[in-house]
Design an enzyme around this catalytic site. Sequence first.
Site, PDB file in Angstrom:
ATOM      1  N   ALA A  17       0.682  -1.234   0.036  1.00 16.48           N
ATOM      2  CA  ALA A  17       0.133   0.065  -0.098  1.00 16.48           C
ATOM      3  C   ALA A  17       0.759   1.239  -0.100  1.00 16.48           C
ATOM      4  CB  ALA A  17      -0.804  -0.093   1.267  1.00 16.48           C
ATOM      5  N   ARG A  23      -2.478   8.165 -10.550  1.00 16.09           N
ATOM      6  CA  ARG A  23      -3.380   8.395 -11.547  1.00 16.09           C
ATOM      7  C   ARG A  23      -4.811   8.902 -10.841  1.00 16.09           C
ATOM      8  NH1 ARG A  23      -2.635   2.269 -13.760  1.00 16.09           N
ATOM      9  NH2 ARG A  23      -1.437   2.035 -11.887  1.00 16.09           N
ATOM     10  N   THR A  91       6.207  -3.577  -6.818  1.00 22.06           N
ATOM     11  CA  THR A  91       5.679  -4.462  -5.934  1.00 22.06           C
ATOM     12  C   THR A  91       6.495  -5.461  -5.561  1.00 22.06           C
ATOM     13  OG1 THR A  91       4.945  -5.507  -8.159  1.00 22.06           O
ATOM     14  CG2 THR A  91       3.132  -3.840  -6.846  1.00 22.06           C
ATOM     15  N   ASP A 115      -4.991  -1.721  -3.083  1.00 19.36           N
ATOM     16  CA  ASP A 115      -5.825  -0.850  -3.759  1.00 19.36           C
ATOM     17  C   ASP A 115      -7.118  -1.945  -4.590  1.00 19.36           C
ATOM     18  OD1 ASP A 115      -4.498  -2.319  -5.916  1.00 19.36           O
ATOM     19  OD2 ASP A 115      -3.875  -0.552  -7.045  1.00 19.36           O
ATOM     20  N   GLY A 151      -2.398  -6.873 -15.579  1.00 15.78           N
ATOM     21  CA  GLY A 151      -1.099  -8.070 -15.834  1.00 15.78           C
ATOM     22  C   GLY A 151      -1.630  -9.010 -16.488  1.00 15.78           C
ATOM     23  N   GLU A 165       3.009  -7.452 -17.303  1.00 13.91           N
ATOM     24  CA  GLU A 165       2.231  -6.265 -17.239  1.00 13.91           C
ATOM     25  C   GLU A 165       2.084  -5.837 -18.625  1.00 13.91           C
ATOM     26  OE1 GLU A 165       1.611  -4.986 -14.235  1.00 13.91           O
ATOM     27  OE2 GLU A 165       2.087  -7.085 -14.025  1.00 13.91           O
ATOM     28  N   ASN A 180      -4.227 -11.114 -13.867  1.00 12.12           N
ATOM     29  CA  ASN A 180      -3.612 -11.230 -12.577  1.00 12.12           C
ATOM     30  C   ASN A 180      -4.584 -10.309 -11.709  1.00 12.12           C
ATOM     31  OD1 ASN A 180      -1.860 -11.602 -10.299  1.00 12.12           O
ATOM     32  ND2 ASN A 180      -0.679  -9.942 -11.028  1.00 12.12           N
ATOM     33  N   SER A 415     -47.195  30.714  18.117  1.00 11.03           N
ATOM     34  CA  SER A 415     -46.607  30.892  16.775  1.00 11.03           C
ATOM     35  C   SER A 415     -45.367  31.813  17.005  1.00 11.03           C
ATOM     36  CB  SER A 415     -47.383  31.121  15.421  1.00 11.03           C
ATOM     37  OG  SER A 415     -48.120  29.874  15.360  1.00 11.03           O
TER      38      SER A 415
HETATM   39  C1  UD1 Z   1      -0.714  -4.654 -10.178  1.00 11.15           C
HETATM   40  C2  UD1 Z   1       0.131  -5.970 -10.942  1.00 11.15           C
HETATM   41  C3  UD1 Z   1      -0.807  -6.365 -12.102  1.00 11.15           C
HETATM   42  C4  UD1 Z   1      -2.147  -6.677 -11.688  1.00 11.15           C
HETATM   43  C5  UD1 Z   1      -2.772  -5.481 -11.009  1.00 11.15           C
HETATM   44  C6  UD1 Z   1      -4.017  -5.967 -10.083  1.00 11.15           C
HETATM   45  C7  UD1 Z   1       2.535  -5.774 -10.515  1.00 11.15           C
HETATM   46  C8  UD1 Z   1       4.003  -5.601 -11.177  1.00 11.15           C
HETATM   47  N1  UD1 Z   1       1.448  -5.718 -11.364  1.00 11.15           N
HETATM   48  O1  UD1 Z   1      -0.537  -3.534 -11.420  1.00 11.15           O
HETATM   49  O2  UD1 Z   1      -0.081  -7.642 -12.768  1.00 11.15           O
HETATM   50  O3  UD1 Z   1      -3.075  -7.149 -12.869  1.00 11.15           O
HETATM   51  O4  UD1 Z   1      -1.642  -4.859 -10.110  1.00 11.15           O
HETATM   52  O5  UD1 Z   1      -4.719  -4.932  -9.629  1.00 11.15           O
HETATM   53  O6  UD1 Z   1       2.514  -6.164  -9.404  1.00 11.15           O
HETATM   54  N2  UD1 Z   1       2.866  -0.692  -4.484  1.00 11.15           N
HETATM   55  C9  UD1 Z   1       3.780  -0.362  -3.347  1.00 11.15           C
HETATM   56  N3  UD1 Z   1       4.908   0.025  -3.724  1.00 11.15           N
HETATM   57  C10 UD1 Z   1       5.637  -0.132  -4.908  1.00 11.15           C
HETATM   58  C11 UD1 Z   1       4.686  -0.251  -5.774  1.00 11.15           C
HETATM   59  C12 UD1 Z   1       3.174  -0.556  -5.549  1.00 11.15           C
HETATM   60  O7  UD1 Z   1       3.466  -0.710  -2.177  1.00 11.15           O
HETATM   61  O8  UD1 Z   1       6.589   0.441  -5.014  1.00 11.15           O
HETATM   62  C13 UD1 Z   1       1.722  -0.966  -3.959  1.00 11.15           C
HETATM   63  C14 UD1 Z   1       0.406  -0.062  -4.397  1.00 11.15           C
HETATM   64  O9  UD1 Z   1       0.157   1.094  -3.333  1.00 11.15           O
HETATM   65  C15 UD1 Z   1      -0.865  -0.881  -4.889  1.00 11.15           C
HETATM   66  C16 UD1 Z   1      -0.190  -2.052  -5.308  1.00 11.15           C
HETATM   67  O10 UD1 Z   1       1.165  -2.128  -4.602  1.00 11.15           O
HETATM   68  O11 UD1 Z   1      -1.448  -0.983  -3.821  1.00 11.15           O
HETATM   69  C17 UD1 Z   1      -0.184  -2.265  -6.685  1.00 11.15           C
HETATM   70  O12 UD1 Z   1       0.912  -1.428  -7.340  1.00 11.15           O
HETATM   71  P1  UD1 Z   1       0.149  -0.521  -8.662  1.00 11.15           P
HETATM   72  O13 UD1 Z   1       0.939   0.166  -9.073  1.00 11.15           O
HETATM   73  O14 UD1 Z   1      -1.354  -0.317  -8.389  1.00 11.15           O
HETATM   74  O15 UD1 Z   1       0.088  -1.785  -9.723  1.00 11.15           O
HETATM   75  P2  UD1 Z   1      -0.904  -1.957 -11.232  1.00 11.15           P
HETATM   76  O16 UD1 Z   1      -0.084  -1.348 -12.249  1.00 11.15           O
HETATM   77  O17 UD1 Z   1      -2.188  -1.963 -10.669  1.00 11.15           O
HETATM   78 CA    CA Z   2      -3.226  -1.111  -8.827  1.00 13.23          CA
END
Ligand code: UD1
Ligand code: CA
Length: 463
Positions: A17, A23, A91, A115, A151, A165, A180, A415
């Site tokens: 998180a 975005r 991630t 998220d 993904g 991705e 995914n 009143s």
């Molecule tokens: C990610 C997945 C994608 C999947 C999608 C589902 C990866 C690389 N991609 O993409 O395959 O289909 O979610 O919703 O995992 N976060 C961190 N630290 C970071 C980056 C992200 O804590 O450095 C957290 C974000 O807060 C978020 C979650 O990880 O809650 C996912 O990150 P986000 O950038 O939303 O990934 P997506 O592009 O949605």
């Molecule tokens: Ca996401």
Amino acid sequence: MSGNGSAATSSSSIVLAAGKGVRMKSATPKVLHELCGRPMIWWVLNALRGAGVRDVIVVTSAENDAAVTAVAETLPGLEFDTAIQVEQLGTGHAAQLALRQLKRREGTILIAYGDMPVVDAALFRSVIAACDTLTAVALVTARMPLPSNFGRIVRDGEQVARIVEAKDCTPEELAINEMNAGIYAFDETALRGVIDHLRADNAQGEFYLTDTIAMLAGRGDRVVPVVSDDARTVLGVNDRVELSRARAAINERLCIEHMQAGVTIVDPASTWLEPELTIAPDVTIYPNTAIGGATTIGRGTRIGPNCRIYGATIGEGAQITESVVLDSTVGPHATVGPFAHLRDGAVLEPDVSIGNFVEVKDSRLHARVKARHLSYLGDAEIGEDSNVGAGTITCNYDGERKHKTKIGKNVKIGSDTMLVAPVEVGDGALTGAGSVVIRDVEPGDRVAGAPAKSIKKAAKPAR
Ligand code: UD1
Ligand code: CA
């Protein structure tokens, strides 16, 4: 791969998180955006708790760490810690940090994203169950309409080979509609075996947790897909359009729970509920009504249309239309509205009737009191069976302090009476229309004028 805890005993999890959520275009970190009265991350943690996961480490950022911790503290029964990710390098990097902070153990570790607020406990349970002793990772996938930013799940025959991705996809991969979801139950030992080998050689220059799948599959480990039958459950919220869709999905689920428990909701799409409400059977909720906070509603009550109810206790058989009730009590069979406003500890006892353009603040109206039109009743106590005439005002504020108005039983307030507090009107008294009451009124007396004086003698027929 080493021995694995059974699904029932698995209890460790990581929630990612820390992402900025660019975005969202918001000063508020993404996982703190609100849906149905709770921040996004609350929904994910609540679902984990519902799945029996007791032990959660949330990867946060320096910006949202305190707020995320505060949210987790509202969920009793959750063993909770955070790992702060200073730079959001992806991630995979976030998962590395959390694993470094966690004591190494054997068994299943669930990883989910913060998220995906629509996720439910059942889905967490099924992915944990799918990560049996022979499995390195079970992951949730879902078929979704294209185009999509999720993904892609690339299969080799039946087997999941890797996740690509959207930004790294070839046109052929982009045409895949199995996505995914972002929920994984890993064998912890297997995950630790690959997590530090991730590389950021991709379109976004990030360390992808998703690359662990190809690593595990590539070395012959078992990768088990758990195909979700409802893509809405795994909706990821990346912008405010998705936020509104997730909110609608959660709200629909809340409405369905109450309808199944015997509540009539005339229009679920325009009825906005929060979790943890207590609504008795045979309550009817009319359109365009929002109910939140620790609200309790008794049997047979009718609410709406166009009501906002928050932190209210509402007795059975009450009727509230087109009104706002905040942190107040509405007794059994009381009627409120249209266009009334109760707030800050207003208490209506049974059978009270509050009509249009009446505001009641921090006041107690005893049984059967009527205030049907255009009044302000603040810091007041009004005895049973009294009638408050149209346009009556408790002048409770002298510019510095608030003062109390006390009205007895069976009183008739004419009143347009101004009751200049502190002031008391005794049982059975009457005030004439337009009275400005600046002195206490004796029980049974009749007063009128500005300032109001007794007219009891004068009112008797002269003989
Ligand atoms: C990610 C997945 C994608 C999947 C999608 C589902 C990866 C690389 N991609 O993409 O395959 O289909 O979610 O919703 O995992 N976060 C961190 N630290 C970071 C980056 C992200 O804590 O450095 C957290 C974000 O807060 C978020 C979650 O990880 O809650 C996912 O990150 P986000 O950038 O939303 O990934 P997506 O592009 O949605
Ligand atoms: Ca996401």
